[in-house]
Design a protein around this motif. Sequence first.
Motif, PDB file in Angstrom:
ATOM      1  N   GLU A 147      -3.882   3.834 -11.236  1.00 48.15           N
ATOM      2  CA  GLU A 147      -2.886   2.778 -11.435  1.00 48.15           C
ATOM      3  C   GLU A 147      -3.295   1.844 -12.568  1.00 48.15           C
ATOM      4  O   GLU A 147      -2.465   1.465 -13.407  1.00 48.15           O
ATOM      5  N   ALA A 148      -4.566   1.495 -12.616  1.00 46.10           N
ATOM      6  CA  ALA A 148      -5.036   0.599 -13.674  1.00 46.10           C
ATOM      7  C   ALA A 148      -4.904   1.248 -15.040  1.00 46.10           C
ATOM      8  O   ALA A 148      -4.437   0.619 -16.003  1.00 46.10           O
ATOM      9  N   TRP A 149      -5.322   2.518 -15.151  1.00 50.32           N
ATOM     10  CA  TRP A 149      -5.199   3.198 -16.438  1.00 50.32           C
ATOM     11  C   TRP A 149      -3.730   3.383 -16.832  1.00 50.32           C
ATOM     12  O   TRP A 149      -3.381   3.290 -18.010  1.00 50.32           O
ATOM     13  N   SER A 150      -2.872   3.644 -15.864  1.00 50.88           N
ATOM     14  CA  SER A 150      -1.453   3.844 -16.168  1.00 50.88           C
ATOM     15  C   SER A 150      -0.850   2.602 -16.825  1.00 50.88           C
ATOM     16  O   SER A 150      -0.061   2.707 -17.771  1.00 50.88           O
ATOM     17  N   LYS A 151      -1.205   1.441 -16.334  1.00 51.33           N
ATOM     18  CA  LYS A 151      -0.708   0.195 -16.932  1.00 51.33           C
ATOM     19  C   LYS A 151      -1.199   0.043 -18.367  1.00 51.33           C
ATOM     20  O   LYS A 151      -0.443  -0.330 -19.269  1.00 51.33           O
ATOM     21  N   ILE A 152      -2.458   0.332 -18.579  1.00 48.29           N
ATOM     22  CA  ILE A 152      -3.032   0.213 -19.932  1.00 48.29           C
ATOM     23  C   ILE A 152      -2.384   1.218 -20.880  1.00 48.29           C
ATOM     24  O   ILE A 152      -2.003   0.886 -22.006  1.00 48.29           O
ATOM     25  N   PHE A 153      -2.233   2.460 -20.435  1.00 50.77           N
ATOM     26  CA  PHE A 153      -1.645   3.487 -21.292  1.00 50.77           C
ATOM     27  C   PHE A 153      -0.181   3.185 -21.610  1.00 50.77           C
ATOM     28  O   PHE A 153       0.287   3.413 -22.736  1.00 50.77           O
ATOM     29  N   ALA A 154       0.554   2.673 -20.624  1.00 53.25           N
ATOM     30  CA  ALA A 154       1.961   2.338 -20.862  1.00 53.25           C
ATOM     31  C   ALA A 154       2.089   1.253 -21.921  1.00 53.25           C
ATOM     32  O   ALA A 154       2.972   1.309 -22.784  1.00 53.25           O
TER      33      ALA A 154
END
Length: 412
Positions: free
Chosen positions: A297-304
């Motif tokens: 979830e944390a990486w998904s926010k950063i990648f988005a």
Amino acid sequence: MRHLEGIRIVSFNHFLMGPVGIQFLADLGADVIAVEPVEGAFQRKWGGANRFLDGQTMLQLTGNRNKRSLALDLKNPEGLAIARKLVESADVVAENYRPGVMDKLGLGYEDIRKVNPRIIYAAASGFGPDGPYAKRPGQDLIVQAMSGLAAITGTQEDGPRGVGVSVVDHHGAALFAAGILAALFRRERSGEGGRVDVSLLNAALDLQMESLVCYMNGPRDDDIRQTGRISGWYYGAPYGIYATRDSFIAISLGTMEAIADAIDIPEIERVPSSEAYARREEAAASIARALKKATTEAWSKIFAERGIWHSSVNDYSRLAEDPQVLHNGNFVTVPGSTGSPVTLVTHPVRYDGQAPEVRLPPQKLGAQTAEVLAEIGYDEPGIAALLRDGIVGGEFVVDGEAPRGARPVRSE
């Protein structure tokens, strides 16, 4: 929604590729008469996960909605005569027996076109209608193995691996439907019938088109097996699936510079985008180490935020609750043929924003046998005699007569 209303398809199909391809056309309103042996086609006897619902296998439920079932003994001359009468007025005859079987029955393309010149004859096979492998049994995993698909899905470390679904069957089904539609369109313009042939082998190669074009136009000495984390021999980093602190994440496209900044790869470990293919395993190893430091979830926010193409890796339980899947209506639950709720995957195309309805759930064996026979001229005493002699079958009663081995479910 019934774009193919008025088109009659007589389907001699079993297992998966043939039934699913014809189901696509049934969804669009074609009148599909599924002809099965009186003891039932293969898909009624075997299915995934050893599960039965609504009295039927999962394989039967997968590819047989919106079809009428006619149980018919083609080994009996009278049964064969019924089949020949059916195809005389059909628009499409579709089958996936081994090459030559329909010819022996007098139901091959050359036989049918003599009495029905406008017929579209569609044959699905393992390897094609002729050639050195034509008589071999064709099945999804067999074709995955021989076509290179199992090799490219496997890894150098663990060897070949089959795809987790019957991917060749499903792609072949789509090609089967597309070929029939193309032939019907040509007939509308020219009045000419024709033959359509689709094979599992051709479908498997078509699935690998991008990879095969890369391979055939190079030195042809590439090792096509995957290594490490990169999902495909011809892709550069970061293309692959990686473990995070709590699950997994897929990264497809994004510059190596943007990814290195996003996940804070140490400067000494960074690989420039210009070397993302040549040094793909080195780059993937650095990405993998960094991604384990935080959650998906944390990486998904950063990648988005940074425009890096990615996705969490869903299992089926998470897929069923995915907001886009729910919005698209990709699953539908309908009353089965006995009233039990059955969940199906919906038709994959939308027409003017809508999906075709499930008019008929997958039917009990021969549920429409009497109905179809009446349409081609048989009266009730004649149908009852056919039932009594086991030439036709199904779960119904006509004039007090039930087929041998069948369970009566209604009486006229």
